[in-house]
Design a protein around this motif. Structure first.
Motif, mmCIF file in Angstrom:
data_model
loop_
_atom_site.group_PDB
_atom_site.id
_atom_site.type_symbol
_atom_site.label_atom_id
_atom_site.label_comp_id
_atom_site.label_asym_id
_atom_site.label_seq_id
_atom_site.Cartn_x
_atom_site.Cartn_y
_atom_site.Cartn_z
ATOM 1 N N PHE A 32 0.837 -1.194 0.000
ATOM 2 C CA PHE A 32 0.000 0.000 0.000
ATOM 3 C C PHE A 32 0.879 1.254 0.000
ATOM 4 N N GLN A 33 1.952 1.227 0.768
ATOM 5 C CA GLN A 33 2.865 2.370 0.786
ATOM 6 C C GLN A 33 3.479 2.589 -0.604
ATOM 7 N N CYS A 36 0.852 4.098 -2.880
ATOM 8 C CA CYS A 36 0.679 5.533 -2.597
ATOM 9 C C CYS A 36 1.811 6.347 -3.222
ATOM 10 N N SER A 40 1.029 9.117 -6.118
ATOM 11 C CA SER A 40 1.207 10.479 -5.633
ATOM 12 C C SER A 40 2.163 11.298 -6.489
ATOM 13 N N LYS A 47 4.535 11.356 1.891
ATOM 14 C CA LYS A 47 3.936 10.032 2.005
ATOM 15 C C LYS A 47 2.723 10.128 2.918
ATOM 16 N N PRO A 48 1.796 9.160 2.805
ATOM 17 C CA PRO A 48 0.659 9.193 3.733
ATOM 18 C C PRO A 48 1.147 8.966 5.163
ATOM 19 N N THR A 52 -2.628 6.540 8.686
ATOM 20 C CA THR A 52 -3.468 6.314 7.513
ATOM 21 C C THR A 52 -3.142 4.965 6.880
ATOM 22 N N VAL A 53 -1.858 4.674 6.762
ATOM 23 C CA VAL A 53 -1.428 3.395 6.194
ATOM 24 C C VAL A 53 -1.930 2.245 7.066
ATOM 25 N N VAL A 56 -5.794 1.816 6.554
ATOM 26 C CA VAL A 56 -6.094 1.178 5.265
ATOM 27 C C VAL A 56 -5.696 -0.293 5.297
#
Length: 114
Positions: A32-33, A36, A40, A47-48, A52-53, A56
């Motif tokens: 997921f990272q 993103c 992005s 980064k989020p 948040t990571v 999710v």
């Protein structure tokens, strides 16, 4: 037969077994990272947030069991489990095959006697 690996058993283990779930969580989190980071590019900087990571990732892990069932046939076929088992069992000596079956019959000995 309950110990034969299959897609449903594999996913059940990854999603509910405390010894494997952390590895799945880490894998989903890392991907997921990366996702993103890819989306992005040019949209925003940075980064989020870690929270948040985590949110999710937890949500994905919670919702995944409702969606993986459509993959089982494909995964079983792709992994070739049935073919591999058949080939390996056909190649066994009689003595080795008997050792494989012995625990099964031992477990159901009373049923076989009756």
């Amino acid at each position: 037969a309950d110990k034969i690996l299959s897609s449903p058993k594999l996913w059940d283990s990854m999603l509910s077994d405390p010894t494997t779930t952390p590895a799945l969580y880490d894998l989903v989190r890392v991907h997921f990272q990366k996702f993103c980071g890819i989306i992005s590019m040019g949209l925003f900087r940075g980064k989020p947030a870690s929270q948040t990571v985590d949110i999710v990732t937890r949500t994905v892990i919670e919702k995944l069991p409702n969606h993986v069932h459509v993959l089982h046939e494909y995964i079983d076929k792709t992994m070739g489990l049935e073919h591999t088992l058949r080939t390996k069992m056909e190649a066994m000596t009689s003595a080795k095959f008997e050792r494989v079956l012995h625990p099964i019959f031992e477990e159901d000995e009373l049923t076989l006697i009756l």
